[in-house]
Motif scaffolding. Structure first.
Motif, PDB file in Angstrom:
ATOM      1  N   LYS A   1     -16.729 154.935 -94.675  1.00 50.49           N
ATOM      2  CA  LYS A   1     -17.090 155.373 -93.328  1.00 50.49           C
ATOM      3  C   LYS A   1     -18.220 156.399 -93.354  1.00 50.49           C
ATOM      4  O   LYS A   1     -19.017 156.484 -92.418  1.00 50.49           O
ATOM      5  CB  LYS A   1     -15.873 155.936 -92.613  1.00 50.49           C
ATOM      6  N   ASP A   2     -18.288 157.171 -94.441  1.00 47.89           N
ATOM      7  CA  ASP A   2     -19.314 158.212 -94.511  1.00 47.89           C
ATOM      8  C   ASP A   2     -20.719 157.628 -94.531  1.00 47.89           C
ATOM      9  O   ASP A   2     -21.655 158.239 -94.025  1.00 47.89           O
ATOM     10  CB  ASP A   2     -19.095 159.092 -95.752  1.00 47.89           C
ATOM     11  N   PHE A   3     -20.840 156.445 -95.132  1.00 52.84           N
ATOM     12  CA  PHE A   3     -22.150 155.795 -95.172  1.00 52.84           C
ATOM     13  C   PHE A   3     -22.742 155.680 -93.763  1.00 52.84           C
ATOM     14  O   PHE A   3     -23.917 155.932 -93.550  1.00 52.84           O
ATOM     15  CB  PHE A   3     -22.017 154.403 -95.795  1.00 52.84           C
ATOM     16  N   PHE A   4     -21.882 155.342 -92.814  1.00 50.21           N
ATOM     17  CA  PHE A   4     -22.364 155.104 -91.451  1.00 50.21           C
ATOM     18  C   PHE A   4     -22.691 156.390 -90.699  1.00 50.21           C
ATOM     19  O   PHE A   4     -23.226 156.349 -89.608  1.00 50.21           O
ATOM     20  CB  PHE A   4     -21.328 154.292 -90.665  1.00 50.21           C
ATOM     21  N   LYS A   5     -22.299 157.519 -91.275  1.00 49.09           N
ATOM     22  CA  LYS A   5     -22.538 158.786 -90.565  1.00 49.09           C
ATOM     23  C   LYS A   5     -23.946 159.316 -90.802  1.00 49.09           C
ATOM     24  O   LYS A   5     -24.383 160.242 -90.132  1.00 49.09           O
ATOM     25  CB  LYS A   5     -21.510 159.826 -91.008  1.00 49.09           C
ATOM     26  N   GLN A   6     -24.665 158.721 -91.767  1.00 47.39           N
ATOM     27  CA  GLN A   6     -26.033 159.169 -92.044  1.00 47.39           C
ATOM     28  C   GLN A   6     -26.891 159.038 -90.789  1.00 47.39           C
ATOM     29  O   GLN A   6     -26.778 158.067 -90.042  1.00 47.39           O
ATOM     30  CB  GLN A   6     -26.655 158.305 -93.132  1.00 47.39           C
ATOM     31  N   LYS A   7     -27.772 159.999 -90.613  1.00 45.96           N
ATOM     32  CA  LYS A   7     -28.597 159.984 -89.398  1.00 45.96           C
ATOM     33  C   LYS A   7     -29.938 159.320 -89.654  1.00 45.96           C
ATOM     34  O   LYS A   7     -30.554 159.497 -90.692  1.00 45.96           O
ATOM     35  CB  LYS A   7     -28.816 161.412 -88.932  1.00 45.96           C
ATOM     36  N   VAL A   8     -30.369 158.552 -88.657  1.00 44.37           N
ATOM     37  CA  VAL A   8     -31.711 157.968 -88.733  1.00 44.37           C
ATOM     38  C   VAL A   8     -32.621 158.577 -87.670  1.00 44.37           C
ATOM     39  O   VAL A   8     -33.813 158.357 -87.655  1.00 44.37           O
ATOM     40  CB  VAL A   8     -31.681 156.435 -88.572  1.00 44.37           C
ATOM     41  N   GLY A   9     -32.043 159.333 -86.761  1.00 47.18           N
ATOM     42  CA  GLY A   9     -32.834 160.003 -85.735  1.00 47.18           C
ATOM     43  C   GLY A   9     -32.241 161.378 -85.530  1.00 47.18           C
ATOM     44  O   GLY A   9     -31.517 161.888 -86.393  1.00 47.18           O
ATOM     45  N   GLU A  10     -32.531 161.978 -84.368  1.00 46.59           N
ATOM     46  CA  GLU A  10     -31.972 163.306 -84.108  1.00 46.59           C
ATOM     47  C   GLU A  10     -30.451 163.291 -84.149  1.00 46.59           C
ATOM     48  O   GLU A  10     -29.826 164.090 -84.833  1.00 46.59           O
ATOM     49  CB  GLU A  10     -32.427 163.785 -82.730  1.00 46.59           C
ATOM     50  N   VAL A  11     -29.878 162.355 -83.401  1.00 43.20           N
ATOM     51  CA  VAL A  11     -28.423 162.227 -83.415  1.00 43.20           C
ATOM     52  C   VAL A  11     -27.998 160.823 -83.809  1.00 43.20           C
ATOM     53  O   VAL A  11     -26.865 160.604 -84.234  1.00 43.20           O
ATOM     54  CB  VAL A  11     -27.799 162.545 -82.031  1.00 43.20           C
ATOM     55  N   THR A  12     -28.900 159.861 -83.626  1.00 39.25           N
ATOM     56  CA  THR A  12     -28.551 158.463 -83.870  1.00 39.25           C
ATOM     57  C   THR A  12     -28.152 158.247 -85.330  1.00 39.25           C
ATOM     58  O   THR A  12     -28.872 158.642 -86.235  1.00 39.25           O
ATOM     59  CB  THR A  12     -29.750 157.563 -83.547  1.00 39.25           C
ATOM     60  N   THR A  13     -26.978 157.605 -85.529  1.00 44.45           N
ATOM     61  CA  THR A  13     -26.528 157.334 -86.894  1.00 44.45           C
ATOM     62  C   THR A  13     -27.020 155.961 -87.335  1.00 44.45           C
ATOM     63  O   THR A  13     -27.415 155.134 -86.510  1.00 44.45           O
ATOM     64  CB  THR A  13     -24.995 157.320 -86.969  1.00 44.45           C
ATOM     65  N   ILE A  14     -26.931 155.719 -88.628  1.00 45.32           N
ATOM     66  CA  ILE A  14     -27.367 154.435 -89.176  1.00 45.32           C
ATOM     67  C   ILE A  14     -26.456 153.301 -88.700  1.00 45.32           C
ATOM     68  O   ILE A  14     -26.849 152.129 -88.689  1.00 45.32           O
ATOM     69  CB  ILE A  14     -27.421 154.506 -90.726  1.00 45.32           C
ATOM     70  N   ALA A  15     -25.246 153.679 -88.276  1.00 44.66           N
ATOM     71  CA  ALA A  15     -24.305 152.668 -87.786  1.00 44.66           C
ATOM     72  C   ALA A  15     -24.894 151.891 -86.607  1.00 44.66           C
ATOM     73  O   ALA A  15     -24.657 150.685 -86.473  1.00 44.66           O
ATOM     74  CB  ALA A  15     -23.003 153.330 -87.356  1.00 44.66           C
ATOM     75  N   ILE A  16     -25.669 152.574 -85.784  1.00 50.72           N
ATOM     76  CA  ILE A  16     -26.148 151.922 -84.557  1.00 50.72           C
ATOM     77  C   ILE A  16     -27.179 150.826 -84.836  1.00 50.72           C
ATOM     78  O   ILE A  16     -26.964 149.690 -84.414  1.00 50.72           O
ATOM     79  CB  ILE A  16     -26.660 152.991 -83.577  1.00 50.72           C
ATOM     80  N   PRO A  17     -28.262 151.125 -85.599  1.00 49.90           N
ATOM     81  CA  PRO A  17     -29.168 150.004 -85.908  1.00 49.90           C
ATOM     82  C   PRO A  17     -28.490 148.895 -86.707  1.00 49.90           C
ATOM     83  O   PRO A  17     -28.805 147.721 -86.499  1.00 49.90           O
ATOM     84  CB  PRO A  17     -30.292 150.656 -86.720  1.00 49.90           C
ATOM     85  N   ILE A  18     -27.529 149.225 -87.571  1.00 56.79           N
ATOM     86  CA  ILE A  18     -26.851 148.166 -88.332  1.00 56.79           C
ATOM     87  C   ILE A  18     -26.019 147.289 -87.396  1.00 56.79           C
ATOM     88  O   ILE A  18     -26.073 146.063 -87.444  1.00 56.79           O
ATOM     89  CB  ILE A  18     -25.953 148.766 -89.448  1.00 56.79           C
ATOM     90  N   GLY A  19     -25.260 147.939 -86.511  1.00 53.45           N
ATOM     91  CA  GLY A  19     -24.420 147.194 -85.571  1.00 53.45           C
ATOM     92  C   GLY A  19     -25.238 146.305 -84.654  1.00 53.45           C
ATOM     93  O   GLY A  19     -24.970 145.104 -84.523  1.00 53.45           O
ATOM     94  N   ILE A  20     -26.246 146.898 -84.023  1.00 50.60           N
ATOM     95  CA  ILE A  20     -27.104 146.116 -83.130  1.00 50.60           C
ATOM     96  C   ILE A  20     -27.833 145.041 -83.946  1.00 50.60           C
ATOM     97  O   ILE A  20     -28.001 143.904 -83.503  1.00 50.60           O
ATOM     98  CB  ILE A  20     -28.135 147.031 -82.422  1.00 50.60           C
TER      99      ILE A  20
END
Lengths: 99, 516
Positions: A48-67
């Motif tokens: 789960k920690d992998f997905f907590k990495q940030k790619v923007g100010e608050v946006t996590t990497i989970a969001i671009p991966i999911g979308i």
């Protein structure tokens, strides 16, 4: 269409090659989908920690991966449609002429 | 913390919603009247005379698939639990590419009206039809109950109408579509619904994002400020890896085994159009799920989790509350009417596919041994429609307080275990036999249902015992079991005739020669 013609087509190398190619493309694309989706689910379950990495100010990497997975599903249907329209259908027409 | 000063008119009679809903019903009834004059033969009743274009069918598939449960349910999960809702959405879309690669074209080329046509093509009709229709009808009934229960609860809240009246209205209007307008009317109801739902959700997202200067980053900032950074990454919902895989398997393969979805491929003229419909449908469904994701977060940021929870603990009302917050009672009315229309389109598709399974698989191919006369079959299909409609109403009333999400999961599990393995093996595997297919369907259906009964959600949460089976969803066990049963039983007793027919049918499977 006579029985014999149908038999000839079924035995022809072109037809055999075509069906083989169709499944090869279909199975390759299916495998990509399965790996992407189940890989994602396993990552969700185990890291789960992998997905907590940030790619923007608050946006996590989970969001671009999911979308990305949703978009990938659509793109994959597009790739298959493109292949089938431009390659598969043409060969089908060629073989159909012989019937 | 200050107290939120949000008031809502939800639960009161909303005249805008009622007027819009009646406008929708009036329009669709006109279409049904038009369709009824073109619906006489079996091919017209079940398959709209194969006159639907790939693009239209793509929209109709999207309309058939995007249920109120996914619109309201997933937006609700995103609002209450954040990212986890998106994991559900992903599960609901990844089955579509599989339909495209493995199922759509052979299904269209080999079949006529139901997916059992494909399984039974080279095998013995009677046992296959009997087993396949049980798999179909079971899936359809469970899904139908989920939709009816969801509809009743939703409409009770939205229109201020009683649950019983809501179920009765949905059931009756849906019966009119299917009975008089068959597949043609059902298709257009689904197309109109898809356009309304996609349009409504788009407007809702634009209105919501206007509160964040049209920046998704700003939206995420507000969400994390309010509910912590955990909202933007996977939470506790998918912690047990086996549970996650099992649910994932059910959603992915279940999509490819839903009879009402598979049936839609017979409405287009050929395999090329079938292919195009999947591409169009996947695009619209994907777009819709991305919208739902934004809607869920916007509801959490603007309306607030406390308020959403106050209206309904499951979070189902998040999207509806957001529409009221962003567009007032007028927009609330519009979205409520769209949600109502959504349910109608889905239940109509379900009932039609159930009726086709009863009339085409059971009546014609089991009881009349394949002898059908057009008029007789349409008549039976219409009687089946009435039967299923009445049953849907009765079951909708009986299962009033059932958990809708659980029922939907169950329907997908049965579809993935009973329908998908037999369908895939019959398309792929030369040595598949009548007995193999029959047993695969029976074992898939039974194991899915038995394992659900002894699973934590039923045995522990409902009955209060220690669960015998540890997983919430049975697919991880029941799907492989159905495949293995199909393979082993087929290998034990080869069927020469079926193998020969498999070779012969290739000309139809791959070239579409002789397809109906």
């Amino acid at each position: 269409m006579s029985e014999q013609k149908a038999h000839e087509v079924l035995q022809s190398p072109e037809f055999k090659k075509l069906t083989k190619k169709r499944w090869r493309v279909a199975l390759l694309l299916t495998a990509i989908m399965l790996v992407a989706y189940f890989g994602f689910l396993l990552m969700v379950a185990f890291d789960k920690d992998f997905f907590k990495q940030k790619v923007g100010e608050v946006t996590t990497i989970a969001i671009p991966i999911g979308i990305g997975l949703i978009v990938l599903s659509w793109v994959m249907t597009g790739i298959y449609t493109y292949w089938a329209n431009n390659f598969y259908d043409k060969e089908v027409e060629e073989i159909k002429k012989k019937l | 913390m200050h107290l939120l000063q949000t008031t809502t008119s939800i639960g009161e009679t909303n005249w805008v919603a009622i007027i819009m809903f009646f406008a929708f019903v009036a329009l669709t009834m006109c279409i049904t009247y038009w369709a009824s004059r073109k619906t006489k033969t079996t091919s017209e009743f079940y398959a709209a005379g194969r006159s639907i274009t790939g693009f239209q069918n793509g929209l109709a598939l999207a309309g058939d698939y995007m249920s109120a449960a996914s619109f309201l349910g997933i937006a609700g999960i995103v609002a209450m639990q954040g990212f986890d809702g998106l994991i559900y959405s992903i599960g609901f879309i990844v089955g579509w590419p599989l339909i495209m690669f493995l199922i759509a074209e052979p299904l269209r080329n080999l079949g006529k009206y139901t997916f059992a046509d494909v399984v039974a093509f080279r095998l013995k009709q009677k046992p296959i039809r009997l087993a396949a229709s049980i798999g179909s009808i079971l899936t359809i009934l469970i899904y139908l109950i989920a939709q009816m229960v969801g509809a009743g609860g939703l409409i009770e809240k939205l229109f201020g109408l009683s649950y019983e009246w809501a179920v009765l209205i949905v059931g009756s209007v849906m019966m009119c579509y299917v009975l008089f307008g068959g597949m043609l009317a059902t298709t257009w109801v689904q197309i109109i619904k898809a356009v309304l739902l996609l349009g409504g959700a788009t407007v809702l997202v634009i209105l919501a994002l206007s509160h964040f200067d049209y920046s998704v980053t700003n939206l995420f900032k507000t969400v994390t400020a309010k509910y912590g950074e955990g909202a933007l990454s996977p939470g506790s919902m998918f912690s047990n890896p086996y549970d996650a895989l099992s649910l994932g398997l059910a959603l992915m393969l279940g999509t490819a085994g839903l009879p009402h979805i598979l049936m839609r491929f017979y409405t287009v003229p050929d395999a090329k159009q079938a292919r195009k419909s999947v591409f169009v449908a996947t695009g619209f469904i994907g777009y819709f799920y991305i919208l739902t994701f934004v809607i869920g977060f916007s509801a959490a940021a603007l309306v607030g989790r406390e308020v959403i929870k106050g209206v309904n603990p499951s979070g189902n009302m998040a999207a509806i509350l957001l529409s009221e917050y962003t567009g007032g009672s007028l927009f609330l009315g519009f979205i409520a009417a769209v949600a109502f229309a959504t349910i109608l389109a889905v239940v109509a598709g379900l009932t039609l596919s159930g009726a086709s399974s009863i009339a085409h698989d059971l009546y014609v191919n089991v009881f009349r041994k394949g002898e059908s006369n057009e008029k007789g079959e349409v008549k039976v299909a219409k009687m089946a429609t009435i039967g299923l409609g009445v049953l849907a109403i009765v079951l909708g009333l009986a299962f009033k307080n059932q958990n809708v999400a659980f029922m939907v999961g169950l329907a997908f599990a049965v579809a993935a275990s009973a329908n998908f393995p037999a369908l895939l093996l019959s398309i792929f595997w030369k040595k598949f036999t009548t007995k193999g297919a029959t047993w695969s369907i029976v074992v898939g259906a039974l194991s899915a249902i038995i394992l659900i009964v002894v699973s934590p959600p039923v045995m522990k949460d409902i009955m209060g015992y220690d669960p015998i089976f540890p997983l919430k969803n049975p697919a991880l066990v029941s799907v492989p079991l159905a495949f293995i049963t199909g393979v082993i039983v087929s290998l034990m007793q080869p069927e020469q005739e079926a193998q020969e027919k498999f070779e012969k049918e290739k000309i139809r499977t791959y070239l579409g020669v002789g397809a109906e």
